[in-house]
Scaffold this motif. Sequence first.
Motif, PDB file in Angstrom:
ATOM      1  N   CYS A 156      -6.313  16.603  24.487  1.00 22.47           N
ATOM      2  CA  CYS A 156      -5.557  15.772  23.542  1.00 22.47           C
ATOM      3  C   CYS A 156      -5.149  14.522  24.313  1.00 22.47           C
ATOM      4  O   CYS A 156      -4.073  14.461  24.928  1.00 22.47           O
ATOM      5  CB  CYS A 156      -4.330  16.541  23.024  1.00 22.47           C
ATOM      6  N   ARG A 157      -6.007  13.525  24.294  1.00 24.62           N
ATOM      7  CA  ARG A 157      -5.901  12.418  25.246  1.00 24.62           C
ATOM      8  C   ARG A 157      -4.742  11.467  24.973  1.00 24.62           C
ATOM      9  O   ARG A 157      -4.360  10.673  25.843  1.00 24.62           O
ATOM     10  CB  ARG A 157      -7.228  11.651  25.295  1.00 24.62           C
ATOM     11  N   GLU A 158      -4.163  11.555  23.780  1.00 27.20           N
ATOM     12  CA  GLU A 158      -2.992  10.718  23.510  1.00 27.20           C
ATOM     13  C   GLU A 158      -1.694  11.380  23.982  1.00 27.20           C
ATOM     14  O   GLU A 158      -0.617  10.785  23.908  1.00 27.20           O
ATOM     15  CB  GLU A 158      -2.879  10.388  22.019  1.00 27.20           C
ATOM     16  N   THR A 160       0.645  13.614  27.030  1.00 22.31           N
ATOM     17  CA  THR A 160       0.839  13.713  28.475  1.00 22.31           C
ATOM     18  C   THR A 160       1.591  15.007  28.779  1.00 22.31           C
ATOM     19  O   THR A 160       2.011  15.731  27.869  1.00 22.31           O
ATOM     20  CB  THR A 160       1.641  12.523  29.029  1.00 22.31           C
ATOM     21  N   CYS A 206      -4.265  15.499  30.863  1.00 15.06           N
ATOM     22  CA  CYS A 206      -3.548  15.646  29.590  1.00 15.06           C
ATOM     23  C   CYS A 206      -3.676  17.090  29.096  1.00 15.06           C
ATOM     24  O   CYS A 206      -4.580  17.829  29.508  1.00 15.06           O
ATOM     25  CB  CYS A 206      -4.101  14.686  28.545  1.00 15.06           C
ATOM     26  N   PHE A 222       0.824  15.467  16.785  1.00 16.69           N
ATOM     27  CA  PHE A 222      -0.579  15.329  17.179  1.00 16.69           C
ATOM     28  C   PHE A 222      -1.526  16.026  16.201  1.00 16.69           C
ATOM     29  O   PHE A 222      -2.664  15.592  16.022  1.00 16.69           O
ATOM     30  CB  PHE A 222      -0.788  15.896  18.589  1.00 16.69           C
TER      31      PHE A 222
END
Length: 515
Positions: A156-158, A160, A206, A222
Amino acid sequence: MPLTKDEIRSLLSDIENERVERTLSTDNTKKMSEAICSFANDIRNTRKSGYFLIGADDDGNLDGQTFTDEQLRSYAGLRNSGTILPPPAMMVYKESFPEGEVAVIEVQPSEDTPVRYKGVIWIRIGARKAEANTEEERILTEKGQIHSSSFDGRPCREATIDDIDVELFKNEYLPKAVSPATLAKDRRTTIQQMASLRLFDTRFNCPTYAGILLLGNDPQYFIPGAYIQYVKFAGMTRATKVLKENRFKGNLISMLKELEYFIKYSIENKRPEFVSVLREEPRINYPWEAIRELAMNAVMHRAYNGNNSPIKFYEYSDRIEIDNPGNLYGKVNLENFPNETDYRNPNIAEIMLNLGYVNRFGSGVNTVSTLLEENKSNPAEFLLGDYTTFKVIVQNADVIESGTNDTAKSHNVIVNSNETGTNDDEAGTKSGTNENIDGTNNNGVGTNSGTNNDAQRKIAIIEMMKHNKRVSVTQISKSLNIPRRTLFRIIDILKSENRIKRVGDLKSGTWEVIE
């Protein structure tokens, strides 16, 4: 594709290596499971199947053993036992030779590595089988990240590390997912531990979507549809008044706890039911364990990718409907459901098993069927015609018993009632008096039609049990067109008359007719 006889002979004569292990023991499930785990991990990335051969010694000599179908099923069952996670792809078969039979467990390399057996990662290099060390675990973790194809394993690259609850991972999930002995000597960082469990992607630094769902501070930010919408309606359609509404959201650890508590204490209702002057039995509208199983299955199998619709958990006056995005997946289709198993979300399935919300893989629908049958409820109805959604309907046992005409017309519930509207489906009398167990009415006057009807039904039921000791109540009910409630009553009478008895439990036992 199963090995040929010549190929098996070749494996028997070869030395043990990273793809072959042999044993004479037919019931050492620990050794079998460790071997399956090591073959699935394929630490050297051979991309070739591993073979565990049962019935042969270290030199490859057979000792005249034979294997029953039940034994082969038990070996195949190791895949779905819940002790090997995530479940690998494997086949089990046997081959006969003049010296005896050999059972073969063929294991394909897994793309979702590392694979654990009871929280321990096993690998095989040459003839050596051992627990993976830190470096070997890192190799398997990276290999799994590269090959991950399921949505829940993707990064889930958006997000952190700040978007997940690290303390929740360390205190709640990690001790349930990894064996205590492994944790005691674990020197990895928290991120490495999370990556090993497919909750974090070190390539992009991530969390994965599984990590967000399990540990996220706000998973719905998300994945907007990752919640359960519960609505209770006053009537049998959505046009009726809404009595109660709730949203179950948050991460899986908190959401599933809340959902389980709600189903147990807000869905199931018990009331005493008159059986005789001296006895009452509890009557349950929905066995909470069955509804819990269906709700947990919805969370585990729903399509999270690109679908913002929640799981709909709607309670009407006569039924419960659970509707989740995403229909049958992978190997499962209309012809083999529910006997085949496949997983759209293998990491979420593993999470839910580690948390204790799933007992073993592939048994959910059968468990629900057994619980409903024990409660004398109608079977669950699975509506699989719409390829975009998976819907299941469970009828309220109280409404089935009351036999209202509206329910029967709306949902094809077969209810036999007499002209006065009472539930005397046995005698069919117009007076409205209910037939007692001994065939007399409340005034002590014999009801011949009810008595004769029961006598004929008893004979037919006994004949079915004679011809098929494993015949189910559902099969008897359908074959003889006897309402389930009536059938259970007649079976109780036959038991009290010492004409039949049940050997074993309701799911796997047999009927014994006493001559």
